[in-house]
Enzyme design. Sequence first.
Site, PDB file in Angstrom:
ATOM      1  N   ASP A  16       8.223  -8.966  20.485  1.00 24.34           N
ATOM      2  CA  ASP A  16       8.117  -9.461  19.236  1.00 24.34           C
ATOM      3  C   ASP A  16       6.926  -9.205  18.395  1.00 24.34           C
ATOM      4  OD1 ASP A  16      10.545 -11.115  19.964  1.00 24.34           O
ATOM      5  OD2 ASP A  16       9.131 -12.810  20.684  1.00 24.34           O
ATOM      6  N   LYS A  19       9.037  -4.462  16.136  1.00 18.63           N
ATOM      7  CA  LYS A  19       9.990  -2.903  16.343  1.00 18.63           C
ATOM      8  C   LYS A  19      11.272  -3.171  15.626  1.00 18.63           C
ATOM      9  CE  LYS A  19      10.456  -3.075  20.956  1.00 18.63           C
ATOM     10  NZ  LYS A  19       9.867  -4.372  21.055  1.00 18.63           N
ATOM     11  N   THR A  20      11.910  -4.262  15.635  1.00 18.58           N
ATOM     12  CA  THR A  20      13.179  -4.342  15.209  1.00 18.58           C
ATOM     13  C   THR A  20      12.888  -4.384  13.548  1.00 18.58           C
ATOM     14  OG1 THR A  20      13.906  -5.940  17.129  1.00 18.58           O
ATOM     15  CG2 THR A  20      15.174  -5.735  15.201  1.00 18.58           C
ATOM     16  N   PHE A  21      11.959  -5.079  12.886  1.00 17.30           N
ATOM     17  CA  PHE A  21      11.546  -4.926  11.687  1.00 17.30           C
ATOM     18  C   PHE A  21      11.554  -3.621  11.259  1.00 17.30           C
ATOM     19  CE2 PHE A  21       8.156  -5.248   8.180  1.00 17.30           C
ATOM     20  CZ  PHE A  21       9.072  -5.841   7.138  1.00 17.30           C
ATOM     21  N   LYS A  40      19.860   0.056  20.829  1.00 15.22           N
ATOM     22  CA  LYS A  40      19.034  -0.911  21.645  1.00 15.22           C
ATOM     23  C   LYS A  40      19.688  -0.622  23.087  1.00 15.22           C
ATOM     24  CE  LYS A  40      15.676  -4.410  22.376  1.00 15.22           C
ATOM     25  NZ  LYS A  40      14.734  -5.506  21.461  1.00 15.22           N
ATOM     26  N   ALA A 112      12.676  -2.221  24.904  1.00 17.25           N
ATOM     27  CA  ALA A 112      12.779  -3.495  24.995  1.00 17.25           C
ATOM     28  C   ALA A 112      11.329  -3.920  25.458  1.00 17.25           C
ATOM     29  CB  ALA A 112      13.792  -4.007  26.211  1.00 17.25           C
TER      30      ALA A 112
END
Length: 233
Positions: A16, A19-21, A40, A112
Amino acid sequence: MIRMGQAFYVAGTGTDIGKTFFSCLFMAKYAESYGFRYWKPIQTGLSGMSDTELVQKTVDLSDSHFLKPVYEFLTPASPHYASKQEGKILDPKFLLSLITKERKTNTLIEGAGGVFVPWTEDYLAIKGIQESNLPVVVIGSTELGTINHTLLTLDVLTARFIPVLGFYLVGPKNELQSDNAEIIQKLGGAPCLGVTNFPEQKLPPTGFITFANEHFDTHRNVIDTVLNPDDEL
């Protein structure tokens, strides 16, 4: 426009961390113009929206810009634990064979968790990163603690001769972020590719794309190093 494809791996300094942002920003700005796809391969914690679904919803791109995860687990935990809880087998060799097929395509591959997350009880993510032979962009936080976490991540990657393109900081705007970026670059042996703060409010896809175009990779450090990794390594 690029001459040949180049996949790259997005590694975080922890879970958290953003990475996804970062992936949303990258896809919003470059997916259509350079034909990039988001992937992913290992997704845990599927009780809510998956990261793939989140990226697609955020940037409103067609299915052709997304590859489906190879392994999906409901349990919000490390892949080694989630797979054991759900009675599934995660095969690193099989996963790496699929990653190898995508190496010469324009694909952002999001990891991940952090680089020492166990894929299985005897196989760490960093070994998978190393064996994939993909260039890496490290994502760190803008906040307090990021110097230690980012330097540790850069150190273990470079010690294994994993090609690191640089690091990118994301997170809330704060008075430490400029110094954080400077000192990590000075001590970490990798260039700072940029810093982007979270938007002040949730944005619809059109607003997010505008935000990415204005606030992400403003000097083209990320896209230029991704497209021409040999120039940086």
